[in-house]
Every structure is written in C-alpha cells, then in structure tokens.
Design an enzyme around this catalytic site. Structure first.
Site, short mmCIF file in Angstrom:
data_model
loop_
_atom_site.label_atom_id
_atom_site.label_comp_id
_atom_site.label_asym_id
_atom_site.label_seq_id
_atom_site.Cartn_x
_atom_site.Cartn_y
_atom_site.Cartn_z
N LYS A 112 81.70 144.80 31.89
CA LYS A 112 81.02 143.82 32.73
C LYS A 112 79.91 143.10 31.97
O LYS A 112 79.52 142.00 32.35
CB LYS A 112 80.50 144.49 33.99
CG LYS A 112 81.66 145.00 34.84
CD LYS A 112 81.29 145.35 36.25
CE LYS A 112 82.52 145.60 37.11
NZ LYS A 112 83.28 146.80 36.71
C1 PLP Z 1 84.59 147.13 37.16
C2 PLP Z 1 85.35 148.11 36.36
C3 PLP Z 1 86.76 148.16 36.38
C4 PLP Z 1 87.60 147.28 37.31
O1 PLP Z 1 87.55 145.93 36.93
P1 PLP Z 1 88.01 144.78 37.97
O2 PLP Z 1 87.67 143.50 37.31
O3 PLP Z 1 87.21 145.02 39.22
O4 PLP Z 1 89.48 144.95 38.19
C5 PLP Z 1 87.41 149.06 35.54
N1 PLP Z 1 86.71 149.89 34.73
C6 PLP Z 1 85.36 149.88 34.69
C7 PLP Z 1 84.66 150.83 33.79
C8 PLP Z 1 84.63 148.99 35.48
O5 PLP Z 1 83.28 149.00 35.44
#
Ligand code: PLP
Length: 462
Positions: A112
C-alpha cells in the site's frame, strides 16, 4: 483525461477532482473514459529505466494537465525516496518459471505504500496550489491506516484521522499508526471491530453538513489515484521478464480487488499479460464468483492473512463495468441487488469477459502455513501469510509463461504466523528496528459518531 462513474450518472471529472473526491456521487467508482495504449516501442524503452522513470511514463497520460511534466517527476521522486530497496519493487526467482515481486520495501512494509506515498505527494501539491485544506478520515484493519499516516504525516493542508479497532491490529501495525509525532496525525482506537470503524467513516461521509464543514477526503482503496500508482509495478516486472516480446502472468493476493485491477489496467494498456490470477484466503467470494457466476456474500471469517478478510470486494465493480459493456445502469442494478439480497448472478456474457482476463484460486489456513514453511525451506524466502496465499494459488497455474506472484507485505508485519510456520521470528528491517522504543500517542473512543465528529472538529481547528 476524463473520468466517468461505473454507475453512469455522476459528473465527469478530471484527474485532480477524481483523486480528491474518491467515491462518485452516484455511489460508483471513477474510471478513465478510455485507456491510453502504450506502443511496443514505448514499452520496450522501459527496460533498463529506473522505477521512477517508468512510473512517470506510465502514469503521465492519465494525469492530464493536473501536474506539469517536471512537477510530476519531482513528486514521484519524493514518493519513492523513502523505500528501503533501490529497485523499489525487486523481482526474486522462486523456481524455474515462478517469480516473486517484493512490494514490501516501503516505509510501512506493505504494498500500500506504493500508492499512498505517491498520493500524499499529489494531494500536497494540488492543495498547495488551491490553498484548500482537507481532512482525511479512514478506517483500517491495519495496513491501509499505517500507510496513510506515513504518507500524510507532516504535510501542510492535511489532517489525517485513522480509526482502527482497539486491540485488533498487530503490535507492529498499531505502533506504525501511534508513534508518528506530527501534529496532523491522529490515531483513534475505537471500541469495536473493523466493521464498526468502517460504519463510522461511512456515516461521516453521508453526513453532508459534517462532510462539507471539515472538507472530508477519502483515500481508501477505491481512490483511482491509488489504482493508477499500482499499475507501474506490473510493467516494471513485465519488462524485466521480456515484455513486450514475451507474455507474463501474475498471481495477486486479493481482498478489495484494487491491486489486481491495476494489473487489468496494465493489460488494457497493452502489457502482454496472459492471466491475472485472483488468490483468496478462505474468504473466497471472488473465487466462488469467477468459478460459478454467483457473487454471494457469506460473512467474514478471521484468518492469518487479515488484510484479505473481506465480505464484499469494492473494486470488483470496476471490472464489472467493463464486463457489462460499460453500461452504468446495468452495474447500478446488480449493485442494488447485492445491497438488497446479499448477492447477484453475473450474466453469462459478463462472466466470459471476466474469465478472459482473470483466473482464481483459494488457499486454506493450513495450505497457507504449509506454503510459508515449504518456501522458506526450499528457497530461504520468508513469505508473509498474504504472499503465501498467492504462492499457493500460483502453483496451480504455472505454465510455460513466466508467473509473477506479488508479495504484498513483509513477514515481520505478521510475526506470529510466520514464527509458527518457520520456527524463527522475522526481524524488522534495520531502519525501523527502534519501532518498539518510540512513544505512542492515541485517543481511545467508543462507537459513538457524535463523539468522533466532535473530536475531529476540535483537532482541526486547534
Ligand atoms: C491490502 C492488502 C491486500 C489486498 O489488496 P487489495 O488491493 O485490497 O486486493 C493483500 N495483502 C496485503 C498485505 C494487504 O495489505
């Protein structure tokens, strides 16, 4: 570049307004009116460029005249300067034809950061120009909140309030939210679970007097600018493995469908992606939907990959919009049905459209743990539980085409699950080794909308 809503009736916006708005007024999600194609020559030229140069080339056509060329270069450079790896998104080889794209070298150790660090810079630049001030409010089960706080800490013209469920995030996640000392950062521990936090945030957005009064802005995963930032690493991995001359597939640990949808955009721009494989844990609504056509909610079961514990997958609406021939009324209808009955059936034509791009699979908790153990023994690579879900599912989709599995978080962010599987507690990277010595600052509140709103009003005028 114009942006349109998946439900067809919200006003058409430019990139800046789309970014600052988040959710469209008709309840839909914004998408570009058309996807700018990349030529083979342009794609071939990406090979050998830095991550930042690639990011500029890929994102430029989507941004229109919101930012000038050099301004955008500067913002991208600042966004990724704090990453702990010079490649930003390094590619590791797991097996003969299976690669791991490490997306956890950002400041909060999850993918993220790629999007949040950039939109922190983009917000700051846009707001500095207009002189406006915004209040970012978000709910988190852990990773989004820490990434948002890290991205907006200390920036002018922005206050960031993050609501997390008290006692229900990991120690690392909590400390990443409570230890930044900047006055514009506000971590709020709410008595309740993630849904309680999410409901409070939703209620604040639906309270138009409050929303306009404090100039609320959203940076959750439906914000188009976040999706756009994630398109870049599909290209960086693809060209490293021979694109545009050779196809590649990706497996993506998936929750809200934002990350994998960025891969879909890369494919639409011309990156030769054979398959995008949706990997879910036992919260497998997407795997069931792609297998059977029935998109049916089924409650959330906690898992060792908590960032993928979802009931409905917000960004899936964007894929449905294309699958239904960009017919906003048809999307609005299935979304109404979902709200009213907890599910809907994807039409045969739409399902065929989706299956051209997407495959899917799920990993049980035992399979996830076994994958962490096996991969550590075989390769030395220590996977977080989310990445392990991806590797397990990818295994069933290996072919002559190189497969890239996205590693979405650093193992040290989920130390208990990793220690249980490998016998070794993963260490935090040196640059944040003192996380447990830094003082924490947090406000604890009950599940009370007016108390949360009062606190926000008081803090932003202080
Ligand atoms: C947010 C997240 C996901 C999922 O990603 P999306 O874009 O919501 O599908 C997977 N793994 C981790 C570690 C995350 O923080």
């Amino acid at each position: 570049m114009n942006y349109i809503s998946t439900r067809g009736t919200a006003p058409v916006l430019d990139f800046e307004a789309t970014m600052l708005t988040g959710l469209a007024r008709d309840g839909g999600l914004y998408l570009p009116e058309h996807i700018p194609p990349m030529t083979q020559a342009e794609m071939a030229a990406l090979a050998g460029q830095s991550y930042e140069e690639q990011a500029w080339t890929i994102m430029r056509p989507f941004i229109g005249n919101t930012f000038g060329d050099d301004e955008l270069r500067g913002l991208i450079a600042r966004a990724y300067a704090g990453f702990g790896h010079p490649a930003r998104a390094p590619l590791k080889q797991l097996d003969a034809n299976h690669f791991l794209l490490e997306l956890f070298h950002g400041p909060t150790l999850a993918f993220k950061d790629f999007a949040m660090q950039l939109i922190g810079q983009l917000f700051q630049a846009a707001l500095a120009r207009s002189g406006a001030r915004v209040t970012i409010v978000g709910a988190t089960s852990g990773d989004t909140g820490s990434a948002a706080i890290e991205a907006f800490r200390g920036l002018d013209n922005v206050d960031v309030f993050i609501l997390y469920p008290h006692g229900r995030v990991s120690d690392v996640q909590r400390r990443q939210m409570t230890t930044p000392s900047e006055a514009n950062v506000h971590a709020l521990a709410i008595d309740g679970d993630f849904d309680t936090c999410q409901a409070l945030v939703k209620d604040m957005f639906n309270d138009f007097k409050f929303r306009d009064g404090v100039k609320l802005a959203g940076v959750n995963s439906i914000n188009w600018a976040r999706v756009l930032a994630q398109v870049v690493y599909y290209f960086s991995a693809g060209v490293a493995l021979g694109a545009p001359h050779r196809p590649v597939s990706f497996t993506v640990p998936t929750g809200n469908f934002g990350d994998i949808f960025a891969g879909y955009i890369a494919r639409a721009m011309g990156l030769p992606i054979e398959k995008l494989v949706v990997a879910t844990n036992h919260n497998d609504i997407l795997h069931r939907a792609l297998s059977s056509g029935g998109y049916v909610t089924d409650g959330v079961k906690p898992s060792i990959s908590p960032s993928m514990d979802i009931q409905v997958s917000s960004n899936f609406e964007r894929a449905l919009f294309d699958a239904y021939g960009r017919d906003g009324a048809a999307v609005a209808q299935v979304m109404d049905e979902l709200k009213a009955t907890g599910g809907f059936h994807i039409s045969q034509g739409a399902l065929e459209f989706l299956r051209d791009s997407f495959a899917s699979g799920r990993a049980s908790e035992d399979e996830t743990r076994a994958t962490i153990t096996r991969v550590a023994d075989a390769t030395g690579e220590v996977l977080c539980p989310h990445s392990a879900v991806g590797v397990h599912v990818a295994q069933a989709h290996l072919s002559a085409t190189p497969m890239v599995t996205l590693a979405t978080a650093h193992p040290a962010k989920f130390p208990d699950a990793v220690e249980a599987a490998t016998g070794t507690r993963p260490a935090l990277p040196a640059r944040m080794a003192d996380l447990f010595d830094r003082p924490e600052r947090v406000t604890r509140l009950s599940d009370d909308l007016s108390a949360v709103q009062a606190l926000i009003r008081e803090r932003i005028t202080a």
